[in-house]
Write a protein that holds these residues in place. Sequence first.
Motif, PDB file in Angstrom:
ATOM      1  N   CYS A  15       0.765  -1.267  -0.123  1.00 37.46           N
ATOM      2  CA  CYS A  15       0.044   0.021   0.191  1.00 37.46           C
ATOM      3  C   CYS A  15       0.870   1.298   0.162  1.00 37.46           C
ATOM      4  O   CYS A  15       0.497   2.193  -0.763  1.00 37.46           O
ATOM      5  CB  CYS A  15      -1.045   0.110   1.173  1.00 37.46           C
ATOM      6  N   ALA A  19       0.925   4.162  -2.673  1.00 35.44           N
ATOM      7  CA  ALA A  19       1.154   5.915  -2.216  1.00 35.44           C
ATOM      8  C   ALA A  19       2.324   6.408  -3.017  1.00 35.44           C
ATOM      9  O   ALA A  19       2.008   7.449  -3.586  1.00 35.44           O
ATOM     10  CB  ALA A  19       1.035   5.850  -0.697  1.00 35.44           C
ATOM     11  N   ARG A  25       5.841  14.656  -3.711  1.00 34.10           N
ATOM     12  CA  ARG A  25       4.599  15.016  -3.386  1.00 34.10           C
ATOM     13  C   ARG A  25       4.742  16.689  -2.678  1.00 34.10           C
ATOM     14  O   ARG A  25       3.864  17.377  -2.407  1.00 34.10           O
ATOM     15  CB  ARG A  25       3.824  14.239  -2.199  1.00 34.10           C
ATOM     16  N   ARG A  70      -5.431   5.405  -3.787  1.00 33.29           N
ATOM     17  CA  ARG A  70      -4.061   5.819  -3.434  1.00 33.29           C
ATOM     18  C   ARG A  70      -4.055   6.808  -2.619  1.00 33.29           C
ATOM     19  O   ARG A  70      -3.301   7.139  -1.614  1.00 33.29           O
ATOM     20  CB  ARG A  70      -3.139   6.098  -4.676  1.00 33.29           C
ATOM     21  N   GLU A  71      -4.759   8.065  -2.742  1.00 37.51           N
ATOM     22  CA  GLU A  71      -4.839   9.204  -2.011  1.00 37.51           C
ATOM     23  C   GLU A  71      -5.395   8.868  -0.640  1.00 37.51           C
ATOM     24  O   GLU A  71      -5.168   9.535   0.267  1.00 37.51           O
ATOM     25  CB  GLU A  71      -5.453  10.376  -2.871  1.00 37.51           C
ATOM     26  N   ASP A  74      -2.983   7.070   1.451  1.00 37.05           N
ATOM     27  CA  ASP A  74      -1.957   8.067   1.783  1.00 37.05           C
ATOM     28  C   ASP A  74      -2.123   9.066   2.940  1.00 37.05           C
ATOM     29  O   ASP A  74      -1.698   8.980   4.081  1.00 37.05           O
ATOM     30  CB  ASP A  74      -1.391   8.931   0.582  1.00 37.05           C
ATOM     31  N   ARG A 161       7.041   7.458   1.313  1.00 38.66           N
ATOM     32  CA  ARG A 161       6.371   6.746   2.519  1.00 38.66           C
ATOM     33  C   ARG A 161       6.947   5.333   2.515  1.00 38.66           C
ATOM     34  O   ARG A 161       7.321   4.651   1.635  1.00 38.66           O
ATOM     35  CB  ARG A 161       4.827   6.729   2.517  1.00 38.66           C
TER      36      ARG A 161
END
Length: 201
Positions: A15, A19, A25, A70-71, A74, A161
Amino acid sequence: MATDDMWIWDGGRVCLDFANTLRHRWRTTPEETLRSPGDLTVWLQQAGLLAPGIQDPGTAAVLASGRRLRESVDRAVLAVADNGLPLPGDITVLNRSAAEAPRPAVQIAVTDGRLEPAGTANTATDASAALALIALDAVDLLLSPEIRRVRVCGADHCALRFVDRSPARNRRWCSMSRCGNRTKVRLHQARARRSDHTPAD
């Protein structure tokens, strides 16, 4: 189409790797690596979530759903890692998607003359089901003690991440070979420049 080297697999959980498909980002406009349904399919295959030999071209709707997931992953992971709670909408996205995850068939094996559960990989036969496996991994992470080990890379221009599994829980970078070394080189060069400009007594 994104190239395989665009994707980074240092998250420690599928996961988090997912992300990390939105890169940089920290920028006003992050870099999207899942630019087409084909990119999503290739990523899912590289992640081992699509069963071998599956040719799923994907659709624009599945790509949009994947980006939404995905968001949500995150935001939820970072919130809980920071001792907060996910947004209600993100919980809904994760729960709905995880509910669609394919369940592996129960299998057995004989080990040392005893019956034991056989470990089997949980793979999907289409992109939507593979996305559900990502949601399932995110739910598992959110409910596990490992959520307290989620970090954001400390390099100035990264923000990937990852799960810090170092014994001392002091890992700073997503990867020592990438961000760690670059940061150390940059700091060394900055110190050398300062020392070159220090006036002699």
